[in-house]
Scaffold this motif. Structure first.
Motif, PDB file in Angstrom:
ATOM      1  N   PRO A   1      19.291  37.051  14.755  1.00 39.98           N
ATOM      2  CA  PRO A   1      18.041  37.191  15.738  1.00 39.98           C
ATOM      3  C   PRO A   1      18.917  38.560  16.683  1.00 39.98           C
ATOM      4  O   PRO A   1      19.855  38.287  16.979  1.00 39.98           O
TER       5      PRO A   1
ATOM      6  N   GLN B   1      11.990  47.203  13.723  1.00 43.33           N
ATOM      7  CA  GLN B   1      12.896  46.126  13.786  1.00 43.33           C
ATOM      8  C   GLN B   1      12.279  44.671  15.125  1.00 43.33           C
ATOM      9  O   GLN B   1      12.059  43.795  15.392  1.00 43.33           O
TER      10      GLN B   1
ATOM     11  N   GLN C   1      10.516  41.832  16.278  1.00 43.12           N
ATOM     12  CA  GLN C   1      10.928  40.778  17.203  1.00 43.12           C
ATOM     13  C   GLN C   1      10.640  40.140  18.253  1.00 43.12           C
ATOM     14  O   GLN C   1      10.663  39.708  18.581  1.00 43.12           O
TER      15      GLN C   1
ATOM     16  N   SER D   1       8.183  37.013  18.818  1.00 36.27           N
ATOM     17  CA  SER D   1       8.684  36.497  20.024  1.00 36.27           C
ATOM     18  C   SER D   1       7.991  35.998  20.566  1.00 36.27           C
ATOM     19  O   SER D   1       7.215  34.836  20.933  1.00 36.27           O
TER      20      SER D   1
ATOM     21  N   MET E   1      11.972  36.098  10.744  1.00 34.31           N
ATOM     22  CA  MET E   1      11.648  36.210  12.232  1.00 34.31           C
ATOM     23  C   MET E   1      11.070  34.598  12.019  1.00 34.31           C
ATOM     24  O   MET E   1      12.167  34.227  13.430  1.00 34.31           O
TER      25      MET E   1
END
Length: 451
Positions: free
Chosen positions: A149, A157, A161, A165, A200
């Motif tokens: 990460p 991307q 992420q 998250s 992810m």
């Protein structure tokens, strides 16, 4: 003053925004103002026609407003307009944002920044909008699968992420008491179609967060949440690292319980398709047998389902679980015999197939069955039981990759060697073979045994 937690899009769109003030402040152009006046508070069919005629221009205005304006009420209004246009025709209207005029950063940044606002309306709508825009992106906007990460040169991307998250944070610490978790799960049910998003999500321990949501539901609201949570599990079941994470949680018993108790066809369909995917991986098939899945399959097959995929999956699972039930039953029968302390020359003791297929089961409960066999060598007064125990320990040494070392660690060698002087010839013979396999490598010991 904080905005109300349950503010709706329709409530926001009743506002009258003084667009002229933003022109005077040079935050929008005169062309922008004309477009907004034409579009604002007009009937849906008229707005659709304007988007058809000049959609990219409207997207440009909306993105500029979100970049330049900080007043909460106006930001909420613009977000509500975008949410409304995407709700009408997600694919067609999302394509307007992906016009070559806009870079990925220009498209995603304004909405991504809203996720950090202490305003649930903006967070929820930004999440929904980002999900629609990302899922409708052109093919050239690819997502790399990274094992680490952190920041990436790939704009999409980085956006994903941060979004994934945020979704995991909502599952862990919801921003809204009743809507945060359903919003996050609904978004994941779309985004997890992407292989990069699966990676992810697993890295963020998302499977562990999702598992508690797999629980029988009765109200319509919770049925929809259960459906989408199980849909996420189905999407994850195509990804090997996610399958490992599913195995490490209590997800399987929960999925089986949903299959047992649900009557809603769409829920039954997605849970059975998930279980079908897991069936051939790891110990899932054996675990399903132990959880009573064969009986559940029988009960489900008695119902009239309209979905052909569901019927086909039930048939496949029934056949596969029958085979595993047979294997499990043979080992369970063997285990019960060992636990009884009285062994006899039943066929499974000398059946190579039984040992090949079940050797890993001897590892269960810290090699419980093997430890009992070693104990039998000392404690039993029945020669046949002692002979069979020697033979079974020899079989374990032969078929388990680390069999010799494991048996030696249990200090079985001296016990077996003492039986080489037993009064009973059968015990002496089996003890000798067992010692040979302990002292020699398996291949040579097997040759000696067959001489």
């Amino acid at each position: 003053m904080d905005p109300p937690m349950d503010l709706t899009r329709d409530q926001v769109l009743t506002r009258d925004i003084p667009w002229e003030n933003y022109l005077n402040a040079k935050l929008i152009s005169s062309t922008d103002l004309q477009l907004l006046r034409r579009y604002d508070h007009k009937p849906e069919d008229a707005q659709i026609a304007m988007l058809e005629e000049n959609g990219v221009a409207y997207v440009r205005v909306f993105l500029r407003l979100l970049d330049n304006i900080t007043k909460e009420e106006t930001v909420e209004y613009v977000v509500a307009l975008v949410d409304e246009m995407l709700s009408v025709d997600p694919i067609k209207h999302a394509a307007l944002f992906h016009d070559e005029e806009f870079s990925p950063e220009e498209i995603y940044r304004p909405f991504l920044s809203l996720l950090s606002r202490k305003n649930w309306f903006l967070q929820e709508k930004a999440c929904k909008i980002l999900t629609v825009l990302i899922s409708a992106r052109p093919r050239q906007q690819a997502v790399e699968v990274s094992q680490k990460p952190g920041p990436s040169k790939n704009v999409l991307q980085d956006v994903l992420q941060k979004l994934v998250s945020w979704l995991c944070i909502q599952l862990r610490h919801p921003s809204h008491p009743s809507r945060a978790i359903p919003t996050a799960v609904s978004s994941l049910a779309t985004l997890l179609r992407d292989h990069g998003v699966k990676s992810m999500f697993v890295q963020l321990e998302g499977v562990k967060l999702l598992t508690p949501l797999i629980s029988p539901a009765t109200t319509q609201q919770y049925i929809q949440l259960l459906y989408e949570a199980t849909l996420c599990m189905w999407l994850l079941s195509f990804y090997s690292l996610a399958v490992d994470a599913i195995a490490a949680t209590r997800a399987l018993p929960r999925l089986v319980e949903v299959a047992r108790t649900s009557s809603k066809e769409k829920v039954v369909r997605v849970v059975i398709l998930t279980l079908r995917n897991l069936l051939t991986k790891g110990t899932f098939a054996r675990d399903m047998v132990e959880l009573g899945m064969p009986k559940i399959i029988q009960n489900l097959k008695m119902q009239a389902w309209s979905d052909e995929d569901l019927t086909e999956a039930l048939n496949l699972m029934e056949e596969t679980l029958k085979k595993n039930l047979k294997l499990l039953s043979s080992f369970e029968k063997y285990k019960q015999e060992v636990l009884s302390g009285n062994l006899d020359w039943t066929p499974m003791h000398k059946d190579p197939l039984f040992w090949k297929e079940n050797i890993k089961k001897f590892e269960e409960n810290d090699f419980q069955v093997l430890r009992i066999l070693v104990t039998i060598l000392d404690n039993s007064r029945d020669p046949r039981t002692q002979a069979v125990a020697c033979q079974d320990i020899a079989q374990f040494i032969q078929f388990h990759p680390a069999g010799r070392g494991i048996v030696l660690d249990m200090r079985a060698k001296d016990r077996v060697m003492r039986l080489m002087n037993h009064d009973n010839s059968e015990v002496r013979k089996e003890a000798l073979i067992c010692v040979q396999k302990l002292l020699l490598n398996a291949k040579y010991a097997s040759f000696m045994q067959n001489k």
